[in-house]
Design an enzyme around this catalytic site. Structure first.
Site, short mmCIF file in Angstrom:
data_model
loop_
_atom_site.label_atom_id
_atom_site.label_comp_id
_atom_site.label_asym_id
_atom_site.label_seq_id
_atom_site.Cartn_x
_atom_site.Cartn_y
_atom_site.Cartn_z
N SER A 1 2.80 -86.63 10.82
CA SER A 1 2.46 -87.79 9.98
C SER A 1 3.08 -89.05 10.58
O SER A 1 4.26 -89.06 10.95
CB SER A 1 2.99 -87.57 8.55
OG SER A 1 2.40 -88.48 7.66
N ASN B 1 13.27 -81.12 6.21
CA ASN B 1 13.36 -82.52 5.85
C ASN B 1 14.56 -82.87 4.99
O ASN B 1 14.92 -84.04 4.86
CB ASN B 1 12.07 -82.95 5.12
CG ASN B 1 11.74 -82.04 3.96
OD1 ASN B 1 11.52 -80.84 4.15
ND2 ASN B 1 11.70 -82.57 2.76
N CYS C 1 10.37 -85.82 -6.07
CA CYS C 1 10.28 -86.68 -7.25
C CYS C 1 8.81 -86.82 -7.62
O CYS C 1 8.02 -87.35 -6.84
CB CYS C 1 10.90 -88.04 -6.95
SG CYS C 1 10.90 -89.17 -8.35
N GLY D 1 0.44 -85.46 7.17
CA GLY D 1 1.01 -84.12 7.16
C GLY D 1 0.43 -83.19 6.13
O GLY D 1 0.19 -82.00 6.40
N THR D 2 0.20 -83.69 4.93
CA THR D 2 -0.33 -82.83 3.87
C THR D 2 -1.72 -82.31 4.22
O THR D 2 -2.00 -81.12 4.06
CB THR D 2 -0.36 -83.58 2.53
OG1 THR D 2 0.98 -83.90 2.14
CG2 THR D 2 -1.01 -82.74 1.44
N HIS E 1 3.92 -91.98 9.32
CA HIS E 1 4.89 -92.81 8.60
C HIS E 1 6.33 -92.35 8.77
O HIS E 1 7.26 -93.02 8.32
CB HIS E 1 4.52 -92.91 7.11
CG HIS E 1 4.81 -91.69 6.31
ND1 HIS E 1 5.92 -91.59 5.51
CD2 HIS E 1 4.13 -90.54 6.15
CE1 HIS E 1 5.92 -90.42 4.90
NE2 HIS E 1 4.84 -89.75 5.28
N THR F 1 -15.35 -91.40 8.75
CA THR F 1 -15.11 -92.43 9.76
C THR F 1 -13.62 -92.53 10.06
O THR F 1 -12.80 -92.65 9.15
CB THR F 1 -15.63 -93.80 9.27
OG1 THR F 1 -17.03 -93.70 9.00
CG2 THR F 1 -15.38 -94.89 10.31
#
Length: 380
Positions: free
Chosen positions: A199, A151, A326, A71-72, A201, A237
């Site tokens: 993203s 989020n 954090c 995402g970043t 994850h 890659t």
């Protein structure tokens, strides 16, 4: 003591079938997708199959999917690429005050480079008002970047309505869909979305991999320079193992499974609300209950420090979040709640985020709800 993980909005455990698929790829498909020999061709074939799987989840064309690190990178590529490539048409950008740091910090960087950014406010429900957006939109606005869902509160923002407004405006429309993707149906064509970040994850896939949807006709320069991978749009890659894990996670999240999950998470939330009510625990739901993702709850407990509550629950084997960023071990106040209530509001330091996901059961939620009520009462 049972371990209960309720911080799925931060990251999710990998699904066993994702791990199995990644293990298969590591053992069997180790060629470079750019190589022309048999090993490379096999890897390339797998890569394009994964691209088709992910494109189908958004009902878009496979070549509109650009694989990246998450995402970043997707947010940075979309925002910086659009800003610098279109600055001759204007230097005004629009976003919201409640975006993920991957967007907000990128906007701050662009302000230093001479761009003007409008940070749209939200109301006390954390909701964006379309009138504010329309007022901010100008002829020299070249980019609008507004998250699909927040989020911290789970709020769904009015993406469809914004897309409708922008369809006849030259501004490029980007949305950070990291929290929403895999939870609700998303249709970029219908919503007039030009760029969309995801993203893996957040959907029970691996960390460090994701994709950027780039609509045909939207031209932005490559963010990374080097080889000609991803049709010269993202050098390096391809992380075939990670991409394969992401594609498997997407494949598992069928529309039927997503619908079942939404219903299950609503039931989980009801269990928590009912338990708190029965135990006469004072609380308030932060956000917009009518327009939100069901897997995220942001709850305010008056007179209870959120970091203390988090610590006590952690010691009892339960993981939730303050919903705050954090960095290097330093918990900072939630910029989302500050935008909703003001920087000095007590509610900012007395709210926690609970988020459901894969592996959570009704029994575990009942256990957590009782533990939460007990811990809050003892913290008063």
């Amino acid at each position: 003591m049972n371990q209960i993980y309720l911080d799925h909005a931060a990251t999710t455990p990998m699904h066993p079938e994702v791990i199995e698929e990644m293990s298969r790829l590591m053992q069997d498909i180790y060629g470079n997708p750019s190589s022309i020999h048999n090993y490379g061709r096999k890897a390339h074939e797998q890569l394009e199959n994964f691209r088709e799987t992910i494109a189908a989840s958004l009902a878009v064309k496979p070549h509109e999917i650009i694989f990246n690190s998450g995402g970043t990178e997707g947010d940075n590529t979309a925002i910086i690429g659009t800003a610098f490539s279109r600055q001759e048409h204007g230097k005004h950008l629009i976003t919201t005050a409640i975006e993920h740091p991957a967007v907000l910090e990128t906007m701050k960087y662009l302000e230093k480079e001479g761009f003007e950014v409008t940070y749209l406010p939200v109301d006390k429900k954390g909701q964006l008002q379309l009138a504010d957006f329309q007022k901010a939109l100008r002829d020299d606005t070249i980019l609008v970047s507004i998250m699909y869902a927040n989020n911290e509160t789970g709020n769904l923002l009015p993406i469809k309505e914004i897309g409708e407004i922008l369809k006849d405006h030259p501004a490029v429309f980007h949305t950070d869909a990291v929290q929403a993707y895999g939870k609700i149906p998303i249709t970029p064509y219908e919503d007039h979305i030009d760029l969309l970040s995801v993203s893996a994850h957040k959907i029970n896939g691996p960390k460090g991999v994701g994709f950027l949807y780039k609509k045909d006709g939207i031209n932005i320069p490559a963010y990374l320079h080097g080889g000609e991978q991803e049709e010269k749009r993202r050098a390096g890659t391809e992380n075939l193992v990670g991409i394969g894990g992401m594609a498997k996670a997407v494949e598992l999240l069928t529309p039927e499974v997503q619908a079942e999950n939404r219903e299950k998470y609503r039931e989980f939330a009801d269990i928590i609300f009912q338990t708190l009510d029965e135990q006469q625990v004072a609380y308030h739901l932060n956000g917009d209950p009518e327009h939100k993702l069901p897997h995220v709850l942001n709850l305010y407990f008056p007179d209870v420090s959120n970091d203390l509550l988090l610590m006590k629950l952690d010691l009892k084997g339960t993981a939730i979040s303050t919903g705050s960023a954090c960095t290097a071990g330093n918990i900072e106040p939630s910029h989302v709640l500050e935008a909703m209530y003001g920087e000095d509001a007590l509610i900012v330091d007395q709210s926690v985020r609970i988020s459901f996901g894969y592996g959570n059961t009704k029994e575990a939620i009942k256990e957590f709800a009782s533990l939460l009520a007990e811990t809050v009462k003892k913290s008063l």
